[in-house]
Write a protein that holds these residues in place. Structure first.
Motif, mmCIF file in Angstrom:
data_model
loop_
_atom_site.group_PDB
_atom_site.id
_atom_site.type_symbol
_atom_site.label_atom_id
_atom_site.label_comp_id
_atom_site.label_asym_id
_atom_site.label_seq_id
_atom_site.Cartn_x
_atom_site.Cartn_y
_atom_site.Cartn_z
ATOM 1 N N LEU A 1 0.845 -1.179 0.000
ATOM 2 C CA LEU A 1 0.000 0.000 0.000
ATOM 3 C C LEU A 1 0.887 1.237 0.000
ATOM 4 C CD1 LEU A 1 -2.989 0.993 0.259
ATOM 5 C CD2 LEU A 1 -2.574 1.069 2.741
ATOM 6 N N ALA A 2 0.636 2.130 -0.935
ATOM 7 C CA ALA A 2 1.424 3.358 -1.031
ATOM 8 C C ALA A 2 0.493 4.563 -1.051
ATOM 9 C CB ALA A 2 2.298 3.345 -2.283
ATOM 10 N N GLY A 3 0.919 5.632 -0.420
ATOM 11 C CA GLY A 3 0.143 6.865 -0.403
ATOM 12 C C GLY A 3 0.713 7.876 -1.371
ATOM 13 N N ILE A 4 -0.174 8.563 -2.083
ATOM 14 C CA ILE A 4 0.295 9.523 -3.089
ATOM 15 C C ILE A 4 0.861 10.772 -2.417
ATOM 16 C CG2 ILE A 4 -1.897 10.758 -3.437
ATOM 17 C CD1 ILE A 4 -1.167 10.469 -6.519
ATOM 18 N N VAL A 5 1.994 11.229 -2.923
ATOM 19 C CA VAL A 5 2.669 12.413 -2.408
ATOM 20 C C VAL A 5 2.422 13.607 -3.319
ATOM 21 C CG1 VAL A 5 4.923 13.430 -1.861
ATOM 22 C CG2 VAL A 5 4.436 11.051 -1.262
ATOM 23 N N THR A 6 2.509 13.376 -4.610
ATOM 24 C CA THR A 6 2.210 14.442 -5.566
ATOM 25 C C THR A 6 1.700 13.836 -6.860
ATOM 26 O OG1 THR A 6 3.058 16.467 -6.609
ATOM 27 C CG2 THR A 6 4.514 14.562 -6.607
ATOM 28 N N ASN A 7 0.846 14.577 -7.523
ATOM 29 C CA ASN A 7 0.337 14.223 -8.850
ATOM 30 C C ASN A 7 0.159 15.544 -9.575
ATOM 31 O OD1 ASN A 7 -0.768 12.906 -11.052
ATOM 32 N ND2 ASN A 7 -2.752 12.539 -10.100
ATOM 33 N N SER A 8 1.295 16.119 -9.993
ATOM 34 C CA SER A 8 1.334 17.520 -10.387
ATOM 35 C C SER A 8 2.200 17.749 -11.616
ATOM 36 C CB SER A 8 1.885 18.377 -9.230
ATOM 37 O OG SER A 8 1.198 18.150 -8.035
ATOM 38 N N ILE A 9 2.006 18.906 -12.203
ATOM 39 C CA ILE A 9 2.864 19.362 -13.304
ATOM 40 C C ILE A 9 3.937 20.274 -12.735
ATOM 41 C CG2 ILE A 9 2.949 20.745 -15.412
ATOM 42 C CD1 ILE A 9 0.071 19.819 -15.965
ATOM 43 N N PHE A 10 5.192 19.952 -13.034
ATOM 44 C CA PHE A 10 6.321 20.771 -12.623
ATOM 45 C C PHE A 10 6.800 21.572 -13.837
ATOM 46 C CE2 PHE A 10 8.053 17.847 -8.983
ATOM 47 C CZ PHE A 10 6.816 17.935 -8.351
ATOM 48 N N ASN A 11 6.987 22.866 -13.642
ATOM 49 C CA ASN A 11 7.473 23.749 -14.706
ATOM 50 C C ASN A 11 8.773 24.409 -14.264
ATOM 51 O OD1 ASN A 11 5.082 23.585 -16.511
ATOM 52 N ND2 ASN A 11 4.041 24.590 -14.812
ATOM 53 N N ALA A 12 9.774 24.409 -15.135
ATOM 54 C CA ALA A 12 11.011 25.126 -14.853
ATOM 55 C C ALA A 12 10.789 26.613 -15.139
ATOM 56 C CB ALA A 12 12.139 24.585 -15.720
ATOM 57 N N PRO A 13 11.431 27.501 -14.354
ATOM 58 C CA PRO A 13 12.325 27.173 -13.234
ATOM 59 C C PRO A 13 11.546 26.882 -11.956
ATOM 60 C CG PRO A 13 12.202 29.547 -13.534
ATOM 61 C CD PRO A 13 11.382 28.938 -14.643
ATOM 62 N N ARG A 14 12.054 25.965 -11.174
ATOM 63 C CA ARG A 14 11.501 25.658 -9.865
ATOM 64 C C ARG A 14 12.632 25.131 -8.988
ATOM 65 N NH1 ARG A 14 7.209 22.392 -8.979
ATOM 66 N NH2 ARG A 14 8.194 21.381 -7.216
ATOM 67 N N PHE B 1 7.127 -0.436 -11.038
ATOM 68 C CA PHE B 1 5.865 -0.782 -10.416
ATOM 69 C C PHE B 1 4.683 -0.414 -11.306
ATOM 70 C CE2 PHE B 1 8.891 0.014 -7.031
ATOM 71 C CZ PHE B 1 8.664 -1.027 -6.144
ATOM 72 N N ASN B 2 3.557 -1.056 -11.041
ATOM 73 C CA ASN B 2 2.257 -0.639 -11.559
ATOM 74 C C ASN B 2 1.442 -0.124 -10.387
ATOM 75 O OD1 ASN B 2 2.581 -1.476 -14.314
ATOM 76 N ND2 ASN B 2 2.304 -3.593 -13.645
ATOM 77 N N ASP B 3 0.707 0.969 -10.611
ATOM 78 C CA ASP B 3 -0.161 1.460 -9.544
ATOM 79 C C ASP B 3 -1.614 1.099 -9.856
ATOM 80 O OD1 ASP B 3 -0.246 3.199 -11.669
ATOM 81 O OD2 ASP B 3 -0.280 5.020 -10.466
ATOM 82 N N MET B 4 -2.281 0.630 -8.828
ATOM 83 C CA MET B 4 -3.683 0.211 -8.938
ATOM 84 C C MET B 4 -4.472 0.932 -7.855
ATOM 85 S SD MET B 4 -3.063 -3.878 -9.551
ATOM 86 C CE MET B 4 -1.899 -3.977 -8.196
ATOM 87 N N PRO B 5 -5.180 2.006 -8.218
ATOM 88 C CA PRO B 5 -5.934 2.778 -7.215
ATOM 89 C C PRO B 5 -6.949 1.913 -6.474
ATOM 90 C CG PRO B 5 -5.808 3.965 -9.294
ATOM 91 C CD PRO B 5 -5.286 2.585 -9.561
ATOM 92 N N LEU C 1 -9.956 3.713 -0.693
ATOM 93 C CA LEU C 1 -8.878 4.466 -0.046
ATOM 94 C C LEU C 1 -8.346 5.519 -1.018
ATOM 95 C CD1 LEU C 1 -6.900 1.523 1.631
ATOM 96 C CD2 LEU C 1 -8.387 3.167 2.782
ATOM 97 N N PRO C 2 -9.040 6.638 -1.149
ATOM 98 C CA PRO C 2 -8.612 7.667 -2.105
ATOM 99 C C PRO C 2 -7.168 8.101 -1.864
ATOM 100 C CG PRO C 2 -10.788 8.159 -1.236
ATOM 101 C CD PRO C 2 -10.263 7.015 -0.417
ATOM 102 N N GLY C 3 -6.407 8.166 -2.931
ATOM 103 C CA GLY C 3 -5.015 8.597 -2.826
ATOM 104 C C GLY C 3 -4.051 7.500 -2.456
ATOM 105 N N GLU C 4 -4.532 6.246 -2.364
ATOM 106 C CA GLU C 4 -3.640 5.141 -2.035
ATOM 107 C C GLU C 4 -3.848 3.994 -3.018
ATOM 108 O OE1 GLU C 4 -4.156 4.113 2.070
ATOM 109 O OE2 GLU C 4 -3.201 5.971 2.744
#
Length: 207
Positions: free
Chosen positions: A140-153, A196-200, A204-207
């Motif tokens: 079981l893994a919990g999501i940390v981020t699901n985001s778009i990163f844009n440079a510069p950051r 890995f493959n992730d299977m929501p 358990l939203p986000g895990e």
């Protein structure tokens, strides 16, 4: 006559990593922040990439001109090796638009990353609970981020059990990511690269 030679930014970063990761003690928070600040100074040109170049000389490699990698001409995910020793490794992943690096982990590793240019979608998890066997890891893994990163950051930091140790990248535009891995991957020392493959889980939203 003595002549002082100014070190390049990549040499300064390397020397700092060598000082921090070669010590017997675990790095302190202040030392990791120092490395993060040095990494934040890095630009594509410092690692041999012309991030704006679309064209190349007919006499050079299709991805290289004037000794520089053409950032906009990379047609597949390309790794630029900078340095590796027992304590850490440094390198750059160059992505074409649409390039995907699947979900993978960094076992018992600290990773500092700098998006040098472009935009990338990052999906990252940390383990909540995991079980290992000889052929696979499931848990079981919990999501940390699901985001778009844009440079510069600012650079990101992940640790063995926090910060998004399991992550994937999908390039939205041509982009490049400079990584410092400490220690580097090693099958011999129990740090293999695992995908890995992730299977929501609907309950358990986000895990």
């Amino acid at each position: 006559m003595d002549c002082a030679i100014e070190r390049s930014k990549i040499q300064v970063l390397y020397d700092a990593c060598d000082a921090v990761f070669s010590q017997k003690e675990l790095p302190t928070f202040q030392q990791i922040q120092w490395l993060k600040n040095l990494l934040d100074l890095m630009e594509a040109i410092d690692v041999g990439i012309d991030e704006f170049s679309l064209h190349q000389s007919p006499f050079s490699s299709p991805k290289i001109t004037k000794g520089l990698v053409c950032g906009q001409a990379v047609s597949e995910i390309t790794y630029i090796h900078i340095r590796e020793c027992d304590n850490f490794s440094m390198g750059v992943f160059c992505f074409p638009a649409g390039g995907t690096f699947p979900l993978h982990d960094h076992p018992n590793m600290t990773v500092l990353s700098k998006l040098l240019y472009g935009s990338v979608h990052v999906k990252a998890y940390d383990w909540v609970k995991a079980e290992n066997s000889s052929c696979r890891t499931i848990g079981l893994a919990g999501i940390v981020t699901n985001s778009i990163f844009n440079a510069p950051r600012e650079p990101s930091i992940l640790f063995p059990r926090s910060g998004g140790n399991i992550h994937s990248f999908t390039a939205l535009t041509p982009c490049a990511i400079l990584d410092v891995l400490a220690p580097p991957y090693s099958e011999e020392f129990g740090r293999p690269s695992t995908y890995f493959n992730d299977m929501p889980i609907p309950t358990l939203p986000g895990e």
